[in-house]
Scaffold this motif. Sequence first.
Motif, PDB file in Angstrom:
ATOM      1  N   ILE A 131       0.862  -1.183   0.000  1.00  0.00           N
ATOM      2  CA  ILE A 131       0.000   0.000   0.000  1.00  0.00           C
ATOM      3  C   ILE A 131       0.896   1.231   0.000  1.00  0.00           C
ATOM      4  N   ALA A 132       0.789   2.014  -1.074  1.00  0.00           N
ATOM      5  CA  ALA A 132       1.660   3.176  -1.246  1.00  0.00           C
ATOM      6  C   ALA A 132       1.034   4.439  -0.662  1.00  0.00           C
ATOM      7  N   ARG A 133      -0.229   4.649  -0.829  1.00  0.00           N
ATOM      8  CA  ARG A 133      -0.900   5.862  -0.359  1.00  0.00           C
ATOM      9  C   ARG A 133      -2.307   5.506   0.101  1.00  0.00           C
ATOM     10  N   LEU A 134      -2.649   5.978   1.273  1.00  0.00           N
ATOM     11  CA  LEU A 134      -4.012   5.865   1.802  1.00  0.00           C
ATOM     12  C   LEU A 134      -4.360   7.242   2.324  1.00  0.00           C
ATOM     13  N   ALA A 135      -5.416   7.838   1.792  1.00  0.00           N
ATOM     14  CA  ALA A 135      -5.805   9.177   2.212  1.00  0.00           C
ATOM     15  C   ALA A 135      -7.323   9.267   2.301  1.00  0.00           C
ATOM     16  N   VAL A 136      -7.801   9.892   3.377  1.00  0.00           N
ATOM     17  CA  VAL A 136      -9.228  10.137   3.567  1.00  0.00           C
ATOM     18  C   VAL A 136      -9.400  11.627   3.850  1.00  0.00           C
ATOM     19  N   ALA A 137     -10.267  12.275   3.082  1.00  0.00           N
ATOM     20  CA  ALA A 137     -10.536  13.700   3.292  1.00  0.00           C
ATOM     21  C   ALA A 137     -11.073  13.912   4.704  1.00  0.00           C
ATOM     22  N   SER A 138     -10.655  14.988   5.332  1.00  0.00           N
ATOM     23  CA  SER A 138     -11.000  15.216   6.742  1.00  0.00           C
ATOM     24  C   SER A 138     -12.504  15.208   6.991  1.00  0.00           C
ATOM     25  N   ALA A 139     -13.290  15.684   6.063  1.00  0.00           N
ATOM     26  CA  ALA A 139     -14.748  15.714   6.243  1.00  0.00           C
ATOM     27  C   ALA A 139     -15.372  14.325   6.299  1.00  0.00           C
ATOM     28  N   TRP A 140     -14.654  13.316   5.825  1.00  0.00           N
ATOM     29  CA  TRP A 140     -15.210  11.964   5.743  1.00  0.00           C
ATOM     30  C   TRP A 140     -14.545  10.983   6.698  1.00  0.00           C
ATOM     31  N   ARG A 141     -13.729  11.445   7.582  1.00  0.00           N
ATOM     32  CA  ARG A 141     -13.069  10.540   8.528  1.00  0.00           C
ATOM     33  C   ARG A 141     -14.057  10.021   9.569  1.00  0.00           C
ATOM     34  N   ARG A 142     -13.715   8.843  10.111  1.00  0.00           N
ATOM     35  CA  ARG A 142     -14.515   8.174  11.136  1.00  0.00           C
ATOM     36  C   ARG A 142     -15.893   7.740  10.619  1.00  0.00           C
ATOM     37  N   ARG A 143     -15.942   7.420   9.331  1.00  0.00           N
ATOM     38  CA  ARG A 143     -17.183   6.937   8.716  1.00  0.00           C
ATOM     39  C   ARG A 143     -16.971   5.619   7.979  1.00  0.00           C
ATOM     40  N   GLY A 144     -15.829   4.984   8.205  1.00  0.00           N
ATOM     41  CA  GLY A 144     -15.571   3.691   7.589  1.00  0.00           C
ATOM     42  C   GLY A 144     -14.886   3.741   6.240  1.00  0.00           C
ATOM     43  N   VAL A 145     -14.489   4.919   5.799  1.00  0.00           N
ATOM     44  CA  VAL A 145     -13.866   5.054   4.477  1.00  0.00           C
ATOM     45  C   VAL A 145     -12.533   4.314   4.429  1.00  0.00           C
ATOM     46  N   ALA A 146     -11.655   4.552   5.398  1.00  0.00           N
ATOM     47  CA  ALA A 146     -10.344   3.884   5.402  1.00  0.00           C
ATOM     48  C   ALA A 146     -10.499   2.369   5.480  1.00  0.00           C
ATOM     49  N   GLY A 147     -11.416   1.899   6.303  1.00  0.00           N
ATOM     50  CA  GLY A 147     -11.646   0.461   6.410  1.00  0.00           C
ATOM     51  C   GLY A 147     -12.102  -0.146   5.091  1.00  0.00           C
ATOM     52  N   ALA A 148     -12.979   0.567   4.375  1.00  0.00           N
ATOM     53  CA  ALA A 148     -13.446   0.081   3.072  1.00  0.00           C
ATOM     54  C   ALA A 148     -12.300   0.045   2.066  1.00  0.00           C
ATOM     55  N   LEU A 149     -11.437   1.057   2.111  1.00  0.00           N
ATOM     56  CA  LEU A 149     -10.305   1.100   1.186  1.00  0.00           C
ATOM     57  C   LEU A 149      -9.299  -0.013   1.495  1.00  0.00           C
ATOM     58  N   LEU A 150      -9.020  -0.243   2.761  1.00  0.00           N
ATOM     59  CA  LEU A 150      -8.110  -1.332   3.131  1.00  0.00           C
ATOM     60  C   LEU A 150      -8.698  -2.690   2.750  1.00  0.00           C
TER      61      LEU A 150
END
Length: 124
Positions: free
Chosen positions: A80-99
């Motif tokens: 995994i080279a880059r993982l980024a979540v826009a601040s407005a969307w954090r703590r909503r499961g976005v990073a988990g879905a991407l991983l």
Amino acid sequence: MRPMLLRQMNEADAEAVAAPVRATFAAQSVPVDPPASALCVGAADVMAHLRAGGGGAVVEMEGALAGSIMWSVVDGGLYIARLAVASAWRRRGVAGALLAAAEDAARVAELPRVHLGTRLVLED
């Protein structure tokens, strides 16, 4: 609120992916030395990554790009080279879905492991 849309990254996403990557890494609460290379990521870098055989996924929420992840095959695993979540969307499961998308890509490619490295731990 519309549901989360997880999809494969494509070249048309390049600038939409690059800008939040830069913003996410610029907003880190702890400075790193040397500065993160992600601060210089541009659309051309994202396109070059995809053209070189790298992969990635994006999450859209309410019509906006909420986050992205980029990966490539390195040493028999998915890196995994880059993982980024826009601040407005954090703590909503976005990073988990991407991983989870990266893990799925590793399974499809029959790779035995996923590599995720970090330079520091952020508490915020």
